[in-house]
Design a protein around this motif. Structure first.
Motif, PDB file in Angstrom:
ATOM      1  N   CYS A 225      62.201  72.708  99.261  1.00 19.66           N
ATOM      2  CA  CYS A 225      60.958  73.138  98.617  1.00 19.66           C
ATOM      3  C   CYS A 225      61.080  74.555  98.075  1.00 19.66           C
ATOM      4  O   CYS A 225      60.544  74.860  96.996  1.00 19.66           O
ATOM      5  CB  CYS A 225      59.808  73.049  99.605  1.00 19.66           C
ATOM      6  SG  CYS A 225      59.255  71.372  99.953  1.00 19.66           S
ATOM      7  N   ALA A 226      61.754  75.414  98.817  1.00 13.86           N
ATOM      8  CA  ALA A 226      61.969  76.778  98.317  1.00 13.86           C
ATOM      9  C   ALA A 226      62.769  76.745  97.019  1.00 13.86           C
ATOM     10  O   ALA A 226      62.479  77.483  96.064  1.00 13.86           O
ATOM     11  CB  ALA A 226      62.683  77.617  99.369  1.00 13.86           C
ATOM     12  N   GLY A 227      63.775  75.880  96.969  1.00 12.60           N
ATOM     13  CA  GLY A 227      64.555  75.725  95.739  1.00 12.60           C
ATOM     14  C   GLY A 227      63.722  75.168  94.602  1.00 12.60           C
ATOM     15  O   GLY A 227      63.843  75.614  93.451  1.00 12.60           O
ATOM     16  N   MET A 228      62.862  74.196  94.911  1.00  8.24           N
ATOM     17  CA  MET A 228      61.987  73.616  93.899  1.00  8.24           C
ATOM     18  C   MET A 228      61.035  74.673  93.342  1.00  8.24           C
ATOM     19  O   MET A 228      60.824  74.756  92.121  1.00  8.24           O
ATOM     20  CB  MET A 228      61.185  72.466  94.506  1.00  8.24           C
ATOM     21  CG  MET A 228      60.417  71.648  93.479  1.00  8.24           C
ATOM     22  SD  MET A 228      59.173  70.530  94.220  1.00  8.24           S
ATOM     23  CE  MET A 228      60.110  69.765  95.534  1.00  8.24           C
ATOM     24  N   ALA A 229      60.445  75.475  94.217  1.00  4.78           N
ATOM     25  CA  ALA A 229      59.536  76.529  93.771  1.00  4.78           C
ATOM     26  C   ALA A 229      60.259  77.513  92.859  1.00  4.78           C
ATOM     27  O   ALA A 229      59.731  77.928  91.813  1.00  4.78           O
ATOM     28  CB  ALA A 229      58.943  77.252  94.981  1.00  4.78           C
ATOM     29  N   GLY A 230      61.476  77.878  93.231  1.00  5.89           N
ATOM     30  CA  GLY A 230      62.255  78.790  92.398  1.00  5.89           C
ATOM     31  C   GLY A 230      62.566  78.205  91.039  1.00  5.89           C
ATOM     32  O   GLY A 230      62.515  78.916  90.017  1.00  5.89           O
ATOM     33  N   ALA A 231      62.873  76.916  90.998  1.00  7.08           N
ATOM     34  CA  ALA A 231      63.164  76.256  89.723  1.00  7.08           C
ATOM     35  C   ALA A 231      61.931  76.241  88.825  1.00  7.08           C
ATOM     36  O   ALA A 231      62.032  76.464  87.609  1.00  7.08           O
ATOM     37  CB  ALA A 231      63.664  74.839  89.962  1.00  7.08           C
ATOM     38  N   CYS A 232      60.767  75.994  89.410  1.00  8.01           N
ATOM     39  CA  CYS A 232      59.525  75.984  88.625  1.00  8.01           C
ATOM     40  C   CYS A 232      59.234  77.373  88.052  1.00  8.01           C
ATOM     41  O   CYS A 232      58.777  77.490  86.901  1.00  8.01           O
ATOM     42  CB  CYS A 232      58.357  75.514  89.484  1.00  8.01           C
ATOM     43  SG  CYS A 232      58.397  73.749  89.855  1.00  8.01           S
ATOM     44  N   LEU A 233      59.488  78.406  88.835  1.00 14.60           N
ATOM     45  CA  LEU A 233      59.297  79.763  88.319  1.00 14.60           C
ATOM     46  C   LEU A 233      60.271  80.049  87.183  1.00 14.60           C
ATOM     47  O   LEU A 233      59.883  80.615  86.148  1.00 14.60           O
ATOM     48  CB  LEU A 233      59.475  80.777  89.449  1.00 14.60           C
ATOM     49  CG  LEU A 233      59.365  82.252  89.048  1.00 14.60           C
ATOM     50  CD1 LEU A 233      58.039  82.560  88.368  1.00 14.60           C
ATOM     51  CD2 LEU A 233      59.569  83.146  90.277  1.00 14.60           C
ATOM     52  N   HIS A 235      61.642  77.894  85.127  1.00 12.69           N
ATOM     53  CA  HIS A 235      61.176  77.145  83.952  1.00 12.69           C
ATOM     54  C   HIS A 235      59.997  77.860  83.291  1.00 12.69           C
ATOM     55  O   HIS A 235      59.919  77.943  82.057  1.00 12.69           O
ATOM     56  CB  HIS A 235      60.749  75.734  84.357  1.00 12.69           C
ATOM     57  CG  HIS A 235      61.880  74.767  84.524  1.00 12.69           C
ATOM     58  ND1 HIS A 235      62.663  74.340  83.474  1.00 12.69           N
ATOM     59  CD2 HIS A 235      62.349  74.140  85.636  1.00 12.69           C
ATOM     60  CE1 HIS A 235      63.571  73.480  83.927  1.00 12.69           C
ATOM     61  NE2 HIS A 235      63.400  73.348  85.230  1.00 12.69           N
ATOM     62  N   SER A 236      59.093  78.394  84.087  1.00 15.49           N
ATOM     63  CA  SER A 236      57.917  79.074  83.550  1.00 15.49           C
ATOM     64  C   SER A 236      58.300  80.347  82.807  1.00 15.49           C
ATOM     65  O   SER A 236      57.787  80.621  81.713  1.00 15.49           O
ATOM     66  CB  SER A 236      56.935  79.403  84.684  1.00 15.49           C
ATOM     67  OG  SER A 236      56.435  78.230  85.275  1.00 15.49           O
ATOM     68  N   ARG A 241      58.527  83.159  77.673  1.00 11.65           N
ATOM     69  CA  ARG A 241      59.286  84.087  76.822  1.00 11.65           C
ATOM     70  C   ARG A 241      59.452  83.543  75.409  1.00 11.65           C
ATOM     71  O   ARG A 241      59.505  84.311  74.443  1.00 11.65           O
ATOM     72  CB  ARG A 241      60.664  84.353  77.434  1.00 11.65           C
ATOM     73  CG  ARG A 241      60.666  85.356  78.574  1.00 11.65           C
ATOM     74  CD  ARG A 241      62.044  85.467  79.176  1.00 11.65           C
ATOM     75  NE  ARG A 241      62.141  86.556  80.141  1.00 11.65           N
ATOM     76  CZ  ARG A 241      63.151  86.719  80.975  1.00 11.65           C
ATOM     77  NH1 ARG A 241      64.158  85.829  80.987  1.00 11.65           N
ATOM     78  NH2 ARG A 241      63.168  87.736  81.812  1.00 11.65           N
ATOM     79  N   SER A 242      59.545  82.234  75.284  1.00 14.29           N
ATOM     80  CA  SER A 242      59.816  81.643  73.976  1.00 14.29           C
ATOM     81  C   SER A 242      58.581  81.095  73.278  1.00 14.29           C
ATOM     82  O   SER A 242      58.583  80.922  72.056  1.00 14.29           O
ATOM     83  CB  SER A 242      60.848  80.512  74.125  1.00 14.29           C
ATOM     84  OG  SER A 242      60.349  79.496  74.976  1.00 14.29           O
ATOM     85  N   ARG A 243      57.542  80.823  74.026  1.00 11.84           N
ATOM     86  CA  ARG A 243      56.334  80.228  73.457  1.00 11.84           C
ATOM     87  C   ARG A 243      55.443  81.307  72.831  1.00 11.84           C
ATOM     88  O   ARG A 243      55.039  82.257  73.505  1.00 11.84           O
ATOM     89  CB  ARG A 243      55.567  79.491  74.554  1.00 11.84           C
ATOM     90  CG  ARG A 243      54.180  78.982  74.136  1.00 11.84           C
ATOM     91  CD  ARG A 243      54.254  77.858  73.156  1.00 11.84           C
ATOM     92  NE  ARG A 243      52.928  77.247  72.952  1.00 11.84           N
ATOM     93  CZ  ARG A 243      52.689  76.326  72.055  1.00 11.84           C
ATOM     94  NH1 ARG A 243      53.654  75.886  71.264  1.00 11.84           N
ATOM     95  NH2 ARG A 243      51.473  75.826  71.937  1.00 11.84           N
ATOM     96  N   VAL A 244      55.152  81.147  71.547  1.00  9.03           N
ATOM     97  CA  VAL A 244      54.296  82.098  70.832  1.00  9.03           C
ATOM     98  C   VAL A 244      52.916  81.486  70.631  1.00  9.03           C
ATOM     99  O   VAL A 244      52.784  80.354  70.174  1.00  9.03           O
ATOM    100  CB  VAL A 244      54.903  82.478  69.462  1.00  9.03           C
ATOM    101  CG1 VAL A 244      53.945  83.382  68.674  1.00  9.03           C
ATOM    102  CG2 VAL A 244      56.250  83.174  69.660  1.00  9.03           C
ATOM    103  N   HIS A 309      51.149  75.907  88.681  1.00 15.54           N
ATOM    104  CA  HIS A 309      51.091  76.966  87.671  1.00 15.54           C
ATOM    105  C   HIS A 309      52.061  76.682  86.522  1.00 15.54           C
ATOM    106  O   HIS A 309      51.747  76.930  85.351  1.00 15.54           O
ATOM    107  CB  HIS A 309      51.426  78.320  88.305  1.00 15.54           C
ATOM    108  CG  HIS A 309      50.295  78.926  89.076  1.00 15.54           C
ATOM    109  ND1 HIS A 309      49.042  79.114  88.533  1.00 15.54           N
ATOM    110  CD2 HIS A 309      50.238  79.404  90.354  1.00 15.54           C
ATOM    111  CE1 HIS A 309      48.255  79.681  89.442  1.00 15.54           C
ATOM    112  NE2 HIS A 309      48.957  79.861  90.551  1.00 15.54           N
ATOM    113  N   ALA A 310      53.227  76.138  86.862  1.00 16.02           N
ATOM    114  CA  ALA A 310      54.226  75.851  85.830  1.00 16.02           C
ATOM    115  C   ALA A 310      53.705  74.804  84.847  1.00 16.02           C
ATOM    116  O   ALA A 310      53.872  74.940  83.626  1.00 16.02           O
ATOM    117  CB  ALA A 310      55.524  75.374  86.474  1.00 16.02           C
TER     118      ALA A 310
END
Length: 358
Positions: A225-233, A235-236, A241-244, A309-310
């Protein structure tokens, strides 16, 4: 190939596994051949003798890619941990090399319709020779070669090993569930099935054998779960950064930065609680059991919060078919239930606090 590189090499396949409803057999073999199954089992039994921290790091990397991939490691490790601690010499010699090599895939069969969090209420029965009962939500149960089954013998809990493929073993694959869709989940029925393998004497089946397996499971789920949370962050961060929007990147909005800040706190806190639980396990500290419950509780909540949040930060892209954050969001909901729901964990943790566990 180390586990981080392995996880990265299969990342692009995870969404297809989710859509098809199963982790492919060749991936299971690849995980086994890389030495990632029951890697904490001693070398003399075919494992790698990994420490809790090393095992946790593996589960975090796999959890950051696919919950079913991590679940394979979890369930194989749960059954191996129970056999290692409570099996006799012959059982260890027979089953541990088979579990570490992937020669057999294991299933942990405890949950029933009337016995979820209250495993003492199991209805499956073992008369000393034969097993009868029906188990639900068995992870990798659809492809398991052997099941560790919790039953009752004369009103006392007992844990037995049952080989699949025997007459009387009925496997009912589950599909379309909310999350963990690639984990080959099944309901499994046992109708007067012969049993020759019992782990520990009757009376020790729940508190000792199954207790060992569940503790191992909570620990690996926490890290996943800690790894999953990190992956979601991650991705976010990449998305904003790229979404305008409104002529400026999402990352420049104060509200978005605040959300990312809260997510960072969740991720770091979960990871540190997992690391603390691992350190206590390595020291043989008796407080490791409660700290593992705490780590699993916090990490599962972190995965759920950060995944939500992601999805919201991604907007429509977060709920589109093939969305990694959408898949993580579904899987995170399951993690709040698996190995003990929030409410069950909170009762344990309340007791820990009363004993001075601050």
């Amino acid at each position: 190939m180390d586990h981080a590189a392995f996880a990265e090499s299969v990342r692009a396949e995870a969404d297809a596994w989710d859509r098809s409803g199963g982790l492919p057999a060749d991936v299971v073999r690849a995980v086994a051949e890389a030495g990632f199954l029951a890697a904490d089992v001693p070398v003399r039994y075919g494992g790698r003798g990994w420490s809790p921290t090393e095992l946790g790091s593996l589960c975090a990397d796999f959890g950051a890619v696919c919950s079913a991939l991590r679940a394979l490691v979890t369930v194989q490790g749960m059954v191996a941990a129970a056999v290692l601690r409570w099996g006799d010499d012959d059982q260890r010699a027979r089953w541990l090399p088979a579990l570490t090599s992937g020669e057999v895939v294991a299933g942990f069969a405890a949950t029933e319709a009337g016995a979820g969090s209250d495993l003492a209420a199991v209805g499956a029965t073992f008369d000393g020779r034969r097993l009868s009962g029906r188990k639900l939500w068995v992870t990798f149960g659809a492809v398991a070669d052997v099941f560790l089954v919790l039953a009752s013998r004369g009103g006392r809990p007992v844990a037995v090993l049952v080989e699949a493929g025997q007459p009387g073993v009925a496997v009912e694959p589950v599909t379309g569930q909310l999350g963990m869709r690639a984990a080959r989940i099944a309901h499994v029925g046992f109708a007067d099935v012969p049993v020759a393998e019992v782990l520990a004497p009757p009376g020790f089946g729940l508190s000792h054998v199954v207790g060992t397996a569940l503790d191992h499971g909570r620990f690996t789920v926490a890290w996943g779960c800690a790894g999953m949370a990190g992956a979601c962050l991650d991705h976010s961060v990449s998305h904003v950064r790229s979404r305008v929007q409104g002529g400026v990147p999402l990352s420049s909005h104060q509200a978005v930065r605040a959300v990312l800040g809260r997510c960072l706190v969740e991720v770091r806190s979960a990871r540190r609680l997992c690391a603390h639980a691992a350190a206590l396990r390595e020291e043989g500290d008796p407080g490791a059991l409660a700290e593992t419950v705490l780590a699993k509780y916090a990490a599962a909540r972190a995965a759920s919060v950060v995944a939500e949040h992601a999805v919201r930060l991604h907007g429509a892209a977060g709920i589109a078919p093939g969305s990694a954050v959408g898949r993580f969001h579904r899987d995170a909901a399951v993690m709040r239930i698996i190995e003990g729901s929030d409410e069950v964990a909170e009762q344990h943790l309340g007791g820990h606090a009363l004993r001075g566990g601050s």
